[in-house]
Design a protein around this motif. Structure first.
Motif, PDB file in Angstrom:
ATOM      1  N   GLY A  69     -21.843 -18.317  -8.206  1.00 23.70           N
ATOM      2  CA  GLY A  69     -21.550 -18.397  -9.202  1.00 23.70           C
ATOM      3  C   GLY A  69     -22.533 -17.905 -10.465  1.00 23.70           C
ATOM      4  O   GLY A  69     -23.603 -17.201  -9.914  1.00 23.70           O
ATOM      5  N   SER A  70     -22.167 -17.840 -11.625  1.00 26.29           N
ATOM      6  CA  SER A  70     -22.983 -17.324 -12.882  1.00 26.29           C
ATOM      7  C   SER A  70     -22.737 -18.285 -13.949  1.00 26.29           C
ATOM      8  O   SER A  70     -21.817 -19.091 -14.032  1.00 26.29           O
ATOM      9  CB  SER A  70     -22.589 -15.846 -12.979  1.00 26.29           C
ATOM     10  N   ARG A  71     -23.502 -17.995 -15.028  1.00 26.76           N
ATOM     11  CA  ARG A  71     -23.610 -18.639 -16.267  1.00 26.76           C
ATOM     12  C   ARG A  71     -22.271 -18.209 -17.047  1.00 26.76           C
ATOM     13  O   ARG A  71     -21.975 -17.089 -17.040  1.00 26.76           O
ATOM     14  CB  ARG A  71     -24.759 -18.617 -16.757  1.00 26.76           C
ATOM     15  N   ASP A  72     -21.685 -19.043 -17.495  1.00 27.21           N
ATOM     16  CA  ASP A  72     -20.450 -18.832 -18.661  1.00 27.21           C
ATOM     17  C   ASP A  72     -21.008 -18.551 -20.110  1.00 27.21           C
ATOM     18  O   ASP A  72     -22.272 -18.416 -20.162  1.00 27.21           O
ATOM     19  CB  ASP A  72     -19.471 -19.929 -18.653  1.00 27.21           C
ATOM     20  N   SER A  73     -20.142 -18.385 -20.961  1.00 24.31           N
ATOM     21  CA  SER A  73     -20.505 -18.241 -22.463  1.00 24.31           C
ATOM     22  C   SER A  73     -21.481 -19.119 -22.859  1.00 24.31           C
ATOM     23  O   SER A  73     -22.295 -18.819 -23.861  1.00 24.31           O
ATOM     24  CB  SER A  73     -19.134 -17.875 -23.309  1.00 24.31           C
ATOM     25  N   LYS A  74     -21.254 -20.405 -22.476  1.00 25.33           N
ATOM     26  CA  LYS A  74     -22.226 -21.491 -22.975  1.00 25.33           C
ATOM     27  C   LYS A  74     -23.603 -21.765 -21.991  1.00 25.33           C
ATOM     28  O   LYS A  74     -24.378 -22.277 -22.356  1.00 25.33           O
ATOM     29  CB  LYS A  74     -21.313 -22.612 -22.872  1.00 25.33           C
ATOM     30  N   ILE A 109     -23.758 -22.013 -18.856  1.00 24.82           N
ATOM     31  CA  ILE A 109     -23.529 -23.169 -17.680  1.00 24.82           C
ATOM     32  C   ILE A 109     -23.080 -22.589 -16.529  1.00 24.82           C
ATOM     33  O   ILE A 109     -22.100 -21.877 -16.520  1.00 24.82           O
ATOM     34  CB  ILE A 109     -22.562 -24.348 -18.053  1.00 24.82           C
ATOM     35  N   ASN A 110     -24.052 -22.777 -15.451  1.00 18.37           N
ATOM     36  CA  ASN A 110     -23.504 -22.478 -13.971  1.00 18.37           C
ATOM     37  C   ASN A 110     -22.666 -23.896 -13.532  1.00 18.37           C
ATOM     38  O   ASN A 110     -23.584 -24.454 -12.684  1.00 18.37           O
ATOM     39  CB  ASN A 110     -24.575 -21.869 -13.352  1.00 18.37           C
ATOM     40  N   ALA A 111     -21.391 -23.839 -13.651  1.00 16.95           N
ATOM     41  CA  ALA A 111     -20.731 -24.909 -13.075  1.00 16.95           C
ATOM     42  C   ALA A 111     -20.924 -25.186 -11.425  1.00 16.95           C
ATOM     43  O   ALA A 111     -21.314 -26.266 -10.862  1.00 16.95           O
ATOM     44  CB  ALA A 111     -19.366 -24.836 -13.251  1.00 16.95           C
TER      45      ALA A 111
END
Length: 403
Positions: A372-377, A379-381
């Motif tokens: 996983g990776s961080r999204d634009s906000k 956050i790594n869900a």
């Protein structure tokens, strides 16, 4: 690593020198921790003012009234020059004894280590006759090492005696100072007490600011306040205090510390660059605009960045000598396995973990790799979901263990 305790000891030492101290921090919690140490461990509650607290004026009035009415140890005429001198001489005598005993103990420990290394070498060499001869030839000296346990007990008792004498001397010195103040400047305290009795808060503050602060600092040489409350409790007087201590300097922005530094003859800045930093809502564009208006040179803008530079950063970049930097390296608080992680990852292994035992395991820290990776906000869900799942598992295990 004992930063708050170190600040308290520095403040106590300054009081013994007849100096005044102002201790400030970004949060009230940090200030309260130091105030508690000064009151509980050093018994200096009668020598400090916790300024900015809701009960600040009331507590101050009660303390001064007790002094004026003779309901304070400082009112005791028995606190004399001779009594203070005797206490200091006793403390100096025990300190010299401790220094001498520590030197002897260290010498014997080093000698014992050399003997142990020699024995280990002979055992590894499997030379029985040499090992037997060594044990026979040096048996008397080896037996003497056992006596060092008794010496260690004596040293421990001597250190405890020194701590008691230090506290006694600190109390006598504090009472002596207040005793002299009551003798020679009682009228100043009477006027100040009258101002504090004014019912309107505006009159209280007006009388407070007209006070002879030199006499007030002799009465209460230690002042503590959050940076945000400083302007409410002290006039903006240059070099008002002999020493200003800024705690949690990583979380304090430079602008908030300037009023404290204005009141300082000297400053001690305490913080940890690895801990949580201060945050700012000032936009970078607005900061650049202000820097341009003030004519700050480009090479100074990083140093004077309200957004990015903390008070600790400013001091670190401004010091001319490394001798002005002290690194506290003895850690007491965390589980050995947890602080060992930080020690290796952030402090280059320089921390001495004082509660470490040879038998401690390393089972308190587990790394779990997830995709996983961080999204634009930001956050790594997937990581968040893995964390929630692990916490749920631990909660279930605890509930089952209780059943």
């Amino acid at each position: 690593t004992g930063k708050s305790y170190t600040i308290a000891t520095v403040a106590a030492e300054q009081v013994l020198r007849g100096k005044s101290v102002l201790i400030v921090a970004h949060t009230d919690v940090a200030v309260d921790v130091i105030a508690d140490k000064l009151q509980q461990q050093f018994q200096l509650g009668s020598s400090l003012i916790r300024a900015g607290s809701p009960q600040f004026i009331k507590v101050l009035k009660n303390q001064i009234d007790e002094m004026l009415h003779g309901q304070h140890p400082a009112s005791d005429e028995a606190v004399s020059d001779r009594l203070l001198l005797n206490a200091k001489q006793q403390l100096n005598t025990v300190t010299r004894q401790q220094t001498k005993m520590e030197a002897g103990f260290i010498h014997h420990c080093r000698h014992a280590i050399r003997r142990g290394q020699k024995l280990a070498t002979l055992q590894q060499g499997q030379s029985r006759w040499r090992l037997g001869f060594y044990n026979w030839a040096y048996r008397a000296g080896i037996k003497q090492f056992a006596q060092q346990w008794h010496e260690l007990d004596k040293l421990t008792a001597l250190i405890a005696q020194k701590e008691d004498l230090s506290l006694k001397y600190l109390q006598l010195a504090t009472h002596y100072r207040l005793n002299q103040l009551l003798k020679h400047k009682r009228s100043t305290l009477v006027s100040f007490a009258s101002a504090l009795r004014a019912r309107q808060s505006a009159k209280q503050l007006d009388g407070f600011y007209k006070t002879d602060f030199d006499a007030l600092k002799q009465t209460f040489p230690i002042w503590l306040s959050s940076l945000a409350s400083l302007h409410k409790v002290l006039p903006m007087e240059q070099q008002m205090f002999d020493l200003v201590i800024i705690d949690e300097a990583t979380q304090a922005n430079i602008a908030a510390c300037l009023p404290a530094l204005q009141r300082a003859k000297a400053a001690l800045v305490v913080g940890d660059s690895k801990q949580l930093r201060h945050f700012s809502f000032l936009s970078r564009a607005k900061q650049t605009q202000i820097q341009t208006q003030l004519g700050l040179a480009a090479d100074c803008r990083g140093l004077m960045s309200y957004r990015d530079a903390s008070m600790l950063d400013l001091v670190s970049q401004s010091l001319a000598s490394q001798s002005q930097v002290v690194f506290l390296n003895e850690h007491f608080r965390s589980k050995p396995e947890l602080i060992q992680f930080s020690n290796q990852q952030f402090y280059q292994g320089m921390l001495k973990i004082m509660q470490h035992r040879p038998c401690t395991s390393s089972g308190h820290l587990h790394r779990v790799h997830v995709t996983g990776s961080r999204d634009s906000k930001g956050i790594n869900a997937i990581e968040a979901e893995a964390l929630i799942q692990k916490l749920s598992q631990l909660i279930d295990e605890q509930e089952n263990a209780l059943v």
